[in-house]
Structure formats: C-alpha cells, structure tokens
Design a protein around this motif. Structure first.
Motif, short mmCIF file in Angstrom:
data_model
loop_
_atom_site.label_atom_id
_atom_site.label_comp_id
_atom_site.label_asym_id
_atom_site.label_seq_id
_atom_site.Cartn_x
_atom_site.Cartn_y
_atom_site.Cartn_z
N ALA A 1 -13.22 21.69 58.67
CA ALA A 1 -13.80 22.17 57.41
C ALA A 1 -12.75 22.28 56.31
N GLY A 2 -11.49 22.15 56.67
CA GLY A 2 -10.42 22.24 55.68
C GLY A 2 -10.10 23.67 55.28
N THR A 3 -10.50 24.63 56.10
CA THR A 3 -10.26 26.03 55.77
C THR A 3 -9.19 26.69 56.65
N TYR A 4 -8.51 25.88 57.45
CA TYR A 4 -7.43 26.40 58.29
C TYR A 4 -6.23 26.72 57.41
N LYS A 5 -5.62 27.86 57.60
CA LYS A 5 -4.47 28.25 56.81
C LYS A 5 -3.29 28.53 57.73
N LYS A 6 -2.23 27.81 57.54
CA LYS A 6 -1.01 28.03 58.31
C LYS A 6 -0.14 29.00 57.53
N GLU A 7 0.23 30.09 58.16
CA GLU A 7 1.08 31.09 57.51
C GLU A 7 2.51 30.58 57.42
N ARG A 8 3.12 30.82 56.29
CA ARG A 8 4.53 30.48 56.12
C ARG A 8 5.38 31.66 56.57
N VAL A 9 6.48 31.36 57.22
CA VAL A 9 7.42 32.39 57.63
C VAL A 9 8.41 32.59 56.49
N ILE A 10 8.51 33.83 56.03
CA ILE A 10 9.47 34.16 54.97
C ILE A 10 10.76 34.58 55.65
N SER A 11 11.83 33.86 55.36
CA SER A 11 13.10 34.13 56.03
C SER A 11 14.13 34.74 55.07
N SER A 12 13.64 35.47 54.08
CA SER A 12 14.52 36.16 53.14
C SER A 12 13.81 37.43 52.68
N PRO A 13 14.53 38.29 51.98
CA PRO A 13 13.86 39.48 51.43
C PRO A 13 12.77 39.06 50.44
N GLN A 14 11.72 39.87 50.33
CA GLN A 14 10.65 39.57 49.37
C GLN A 14 11.11 39.93 47.97
N GLU A 15 11.34 38.91 47.20
CA GLU A 15 11.73 39.05 45.80
C GLU A 15 10.95 38.02 45.02
N MET A 16 11.37 37.78 43.76
CA MET A 16 10.70 36.79 42.94
C MET A 16 10.83 35.40 43.56
N GLU A 17 11.99 35.12 44.13
CA GLU A 17 12.21 33.88 44.86
C GLU A 17 12.44 34.24 46.33
N ILE A 18 11.85 33.46 47.22
CA ILE A 18 12.00 33.67 48.66
C ILE A 18 12.42 32.36 49.31
N VAL A 19 12.85 32.45 50.55
CA VAL A 19 13.16 31.25 51.34
C VAL A 19 12.07 31.10 52.39
N SER A 20 11.42 29.94 52.38
CA SER A 20 10.37 29.63 53.35
C SER A 20 10.55 28.18 53.79
N ASP A 21 10.56 27.95 55.08
CA ASP A 21 10.80 26.60 55.64
C ASP A 21 12.12 26.03 55.14
N GLY A 22 13.12 26.89 54.94
CA GLY A 22 14.43 26.45 54.50
C GLY A 22 14.54 26.10 53.03
N LYS A 23 13.46 26.34 52.27
CA LYS A 23 13.46 26.01 50.84
C LYS A 23 13.28 27.27 50.02
#
Length: 87
Positions: free
Chosen positions: A48-70
C-alpha cells in the motif's frame, strides 16, 4: 553511531522482545500462525506504500542531526525547549 542517541533497542515492538514473549506464552503452532498473520499484514502495508522505516539518529537532537552517516536538517523533535542535550 553513538549508542547513547539510538532508540532502536528501546522499542516495545522490538522483534527480539516479541520473539521472547511468543516463545514464553504461545505454542509453536500459535507462533507460526501469528508469524503468518503478521507477515501478511506487513506485506499489505508495504504494498500500500504506507510502510515507514524509522531512521536511527546517531547524534544529539539539534537543528542538524546525523542519520545514516549523513548530516541532515531535523524538522521534528520533542526538544522544543532545547533541553535534550543538557547534562
């Protein structure tokens, strides 16, 4: 990745926790049936196209974060007071 900022192991729907629960409370036949039902539901959600994969946040939650190494912009957070990184 910084394990201090990962929430993947804390989820109530963690597959390892579900597996442990099922082995404790269900017979192997019931486990197989439950697995079939959940697998079908997951396939339907993906189709149905409604599957959501959660991203792992690998940095503190700020305006910019690191997710999947980016480094990416964080448009949603429960850090509206800016206190999540206080020690």
């Amino acid at each position: 990745n910084n394990p201090n900022y990962s929430s993947t192991n804390k989820s109530l729907l963690n597959p390892l926790m579900i597996n442990k629960f099922c082995r404790k409370y269900f017979s192997s036949a019931h486990q197989a049936l439950l697995n079939d039902v959940l697998s079908k539901q997951l396939q339907d959600i993906q189709k149905a196209g409604t599957y959501k994969k959660e991203r792992v946040i690998s940095s503190p939650q700020e305006m910019e974060i690191v997710s999947d190494g980016k480094k990416v912009l964080n448009f949603c957070a429960n850090n509206y007071l800016g206190l999540s990184n206080n020690k």
